[in-house]
Design an enzyme around this catalytic site. Structure first.
Site, PDB file in Angstrom:
ATOM      1  N   ARG A  53       0.794  -1.226  -0.242  1.00  0.00           N
ATOM      2  CA  ARG A  53       0.006  -0.007  -0.215  1.00  0.00           C
ATOM      3  C   ARG A  53       0.925   1.399   0.132  1.00  0.00           C
ATOM      4  O   ARG A  53       0.529   2.309  -0.714  1.00  0.00           O
ATOM      5  CB  ARG A  53      -1.207   0.057   1.216  1.00  0.00           C
ATOM      6  CG  ARG A  53      -1.580   1.496   1.220  1.00  0.00           C
ATOM      7  CD  ARG A  53      -3.071   1.283   2.081  1.00  0.00           C
ATOM      8  NE  ARG A  53      -2.802   0.506   3.300  1.00  0.00           N
ATOM      9  CZ  ARG A  53      -2.001   0.736   4.399  1.00  0.00           C
ATOM     10  NH1 ARG A  53      -1.367   1.836   4.596  1.00  0.00           N
ATOM     11  NH2 ARG A  53      -2.067  -0.333   5.318  1.00  0.00           N
ATOM     12  N   TYR A 106     -16.149  16.935 -15.565  1.00  0.00           N
ATOM     13  CA  TYR A 106     -16.602  15.370 -15.691  1.00  0.00           C
ATOM     14  C   TYR A 106     -17.686  15.238 -14.763  1.00  0.00           C
ATOM     15  O   TYR A 106     -17.410  15.510 -13.505  1.00  0.00           O
ATOM     16  CB  TYR A 106     -15.289  14.485 -15.346  1.00  0.00           C
ATOM     17  CG  TYR A 106     -15.782  13.361 -15.438  1.00  0.00           C
ATOM     18  CD1 TYR A 106     -15.885  12.416 -16.652  1.00  0.00           C
ATOM     19  CD2 TYR A 106     -15.783  12.328 -14.287  1.00  0.00           C
ATOM     20  CE1 TYR A 106     -16.116  10.960 -16.360  1.00  0.00           C
ATOM     21  CE2 TYR A 106     -15.799  11.338 -14.161  1.00  0.00           C
ATOM     22  CZ  TYR A 106     -16.001  10.335 -15.335  1.00  0.00           C
ATOM     23  OH  TYR A 106     -16.431   9.021 -15.227  1.00  0.00           O
ATOM     24  N   ASP A 177      -7.192  19.028 -14.631  1.00  0.00           N
ATOM     25  CA  ASP A 177      -7.612  17.932 -15.008  1.00  0.00           C
ATOM     26  C   ASP A 177      -7.290  17.702 -16.505  1.00  0.00           C
ATOM     27  O   ASP A 177      -7.919  18.457 -17.281  1.00  0.00           O
ATOM     28  CB  ASP A 177      -8.874  17.388 -14.645  1.00  0.00           C
ATOM     29  CG  ASP A 177      -9.415  16.079 -15.292  1.00  0.00           C
ATOM     30  OD1 ASP A 177      -8.750  15.442 -15.989  1.00  0.00           O
ATOM     31  OD2 ASP A 177     -10.521  15.715 -14.634  1.00  0.00           O
ATOM     32  N   LYS A 202      -8.009   6.705 -19.567  1.00  0.00           N
ATOM     33  CA  LYS A 202      -8.344   6.983 -20.925  1.00  0.00           C
ATOM     34  C   LYS A 202      -7.170   6.966 -21.594  1.00  0.00           C
ATOM     35  O   LYS A 202      -6.811   5.889 -22.043  1.00  0.00           O
ATOM     36  CB  LYS A 202      -9.120   8.557 -20.720  1.00  0.00           C
ATOM     37  CG  LYS A 202     -10.086   8.483 -19.561  1.00  0.00           C
ATOM     38  CD  LYS A 202     -11.353   7.780 -19.781  1.00  0.00           C
ATOM     39  CE  LYS A 202     -12.423   7.804 -18.419  1.00  0.00           C
ATOM     40  NZ  LYS A 202     -12.342   9.289 -17.818  1.00  0.00           N
TER      41      LYS A 202
HETATM   42  C1  LIG Z   1     -13.033   9.511 -16.515  1.00  0.00           C
HETATM   43  C2  LIG Z   1     -12.515  10.867 -15.861  1.00  0.00           C
HETATM   44  C3  LIG Z   1     -12.367  11.330 -14.610  1.00  0.00           C
HETATM   45  C4  LIG Z   1     -12.522   9.983 -13.643  1.00  0.00           C
HETATM   46  O1  LIG Z   1     -11.679   9.037 -13.802  1.00  0.00           O
HETATM   47  P1  LIG Z   1     -12.016   7.534 -13.631  1.00  0.00           P
HETATM   48  O2  LIG Z   1     -10.664   6.750 -13.662  1.00  0.00           O
HETATM   49  O3  LIG Z   1     -13.059   7.069 -14.205  1.00  0.00           O
HETATM   50  O4  LIG Z   1     -12.107   7.474 -11.877  1.00  0.00           O
HETATM   51  C5  LIG Z   1     -12.222  12.245 -14.293  1.00  0.00           C
HETATM   52  N1  LIG Z   1     -12.059  13.495 -15.348  1.00  0.00           N
HETATM   53  C6  LIG Z   1     -12.174  13.270 -16.672  1.00  0.00           C
HETATM   54  C7  LIG Z   1     -11.997  14.318 -17.570  1.00  0.00           C
HETATM   55  C8  LIG Z   1     -12.455  11.967 -16.948  1.00  0.00           C
HETATM   56  O5  LIG Z   1     -12.825  11.926 -18.268  1.00  0.00           O
END
Ligand SMILES: *Cc1c(COP(=O)(O)O)cnc(C)c1O
Length: 389
Positions: A53, A106, A177, A202
């Site tokens: 962890r 998001y 982000d 992604k």
């Molecule tokens: C998918 C996404 C998230 C969240 O990520 P997870 O891996 O699904 O928890 C946050 N910001 C953006 C822009 C995303 O596309």
């Protein structure tokens, strides 16, 4: 890559940064250290690893590689993008503090802020950085600014340098982000941001086979607190997930080029199509944020949103009728996906709020993959025909 080598180009970093052949075997790829605990020679004397962890060698390699791709001094990974978001907010602000957040972030980020963190006393306001003047958007007393650029799904562009200038003037820190742009096309730390966050699920993982998140920063003290929380909260990815993400990163630069190439051709096709009301793609002259996008991004990948003429039923038929574009949430993988934000990814936002920010019912979002372009164009063309009433 031998240690002491000079900073390399993006592709070389994507393939080598944070990694060196395994010293015990010479294995070229960092192994999956599927282990929870590590032998100690004597009490407290170990080789840097005690418990997985806290630290795991596969995770360490991934963290080093991601940091290098964003030009960051430090990187940490988490079990998901939202786990990274939650840990970051809890680390840099306290209940009572005011966070200013972009108004079309998001859907899961909005839900976390509004439904989980707000009841704990964190204060959020949601603003459109493309419309509201910076002095008004980021008032005195703000502790943290959270933004996405390009946003999801309208691909709005925020002037990151302008946000940073105002935020820092009032003593607030800035998180970008950067999931949609990827570090290949945009590096917010170089634009002055304090933290970059990615859902590695992604483009970074890139193959729709693993969920993860990361936070990158140049602030050493904040990194130490984040690392403490990474271990104390424990929302960490397992070694297999780290391995898959690390493997995905090795082709990031090649994939992003191809996503971009396919997407640009599809944008031109959609703009010419009589049954398309409007098309959103930030690096096209038709986009209102084009000039700012060009000043802070070196390109853009496969995300396109467009409004189909006709009613919701037509849009529903359209997304059900593509054959190569799979009807699914998520984005950024090698395969092309299609979805209806109002009914799928953004369904957790209240309908009135959704409409107010421009996510109309007939809005379709594409995540253009890296298949052959003629096949993708042919698939969209047949969906136009097949979905006509
Ligand atoms: C998918 C996404 C998230 C969240 O990520 P997870 O891996 O699904 O928890 C946050 N910001 C953006 C822009 C995303 O596309």
């Amino acid at each position: 890559m031998k240690s002491g080598a000079p900073p390399e180009g993006f592709g070389t970093r994507a393939i080598h940064a944070g990694q060196s052949p395994d010293p015990s075997t010479g294995a070229v790829m960092t192994p999956i250290f599927q282990v929870s605990t590590y032998a100690q020679q004597e009490v407290g004397k170990h080789q840097g690893y005690e418990y997985s962890r806290t630290d795991n060698p596969t995770r360490t390699a991934l963290q080093g590689c991601l940091a290098a791709l964003e030009g960051a001094a430090h990187g940490l990974v988490f079990a998901s993008g939202l786990a990274a978001t939650d840990t970051l907010v809890r680390t840099v602000v306290s209940p009572g503090d005011h966070v200013v957040c972009g108004d079309d972030v998001y859907g899961g980020t909005y839900r976390l802020f509004d439904k989980v963190l707000r009841p704990h006393g964190f204060q959020f306001s949601f603003v459109d950085f493309t419309k509201v003047p910076m002095e008004q958007a980021i008032p005195e007393g703000t502790k943290l600014v959270w933004l996405e650029s390009p946003t999801n799904p309208l691909l709005k562009i925020t002037d990151i340098r302008a946000v940073v200038t105002r935020a820092h003037a009032v003593g607030a820190q800035v998180v970008v982000d950067n999931t949609f742009a990827s570090p290949y096309f945009q590096n917010p730390l170089a634009l002055g941001a304090d933290f970059v966050l990615h859902s590695t699920t992604k483009y970074l993982g890139g193959h729709s086979d693993v969920v993860g998140g990361t936070v990158l920063t140049n602030h050493t003290a904040a990194y130490e607190r984040l690392k403490f929380h990474q271990n104390a909260i424990g929302a960490v990815p397992g070694p297999m997930d780290c391995f898959l993400t690390l493997r995905g990163l090795k082709t990031l630069h090649v994939r992003m080029e191809r996503h971009q190439q396919n997407a640009r051709a599809i944008v031109d096709f959609l703009l010419d199509h009589p049954e398309v009301e409007r098309v959103y793609y930030p690096l096209h002259e038709s986009h209102p944020g084009y000039a700012i996008a060009r000043s802070q991004m070196s390109g853009f990948g496969g995300m396109i949103s467009f409004e189909l003429k006709g009613d919701l039923a037509r849009a529903r038929r359209f997304v059900a009728m593509t054959k190569i574009f799979t009807l699914a949430e998520s984005l950024g993988g090698v395969e092309s996906l299609i979805e209806l934000p109002a009914a799928m990814t953004h369904a957790s936002i209240e309908p009135e709020k959704r409409k107010a920010i421009g996510i109309v019912d007939g809005l379709i979002r594409l995540s253009v993959g890296i298949e052959d372009l003629p096949d993708l164009l042919g698939d969209l063309e047949q969906a136009f025909e097949a979905s006509r009433a």
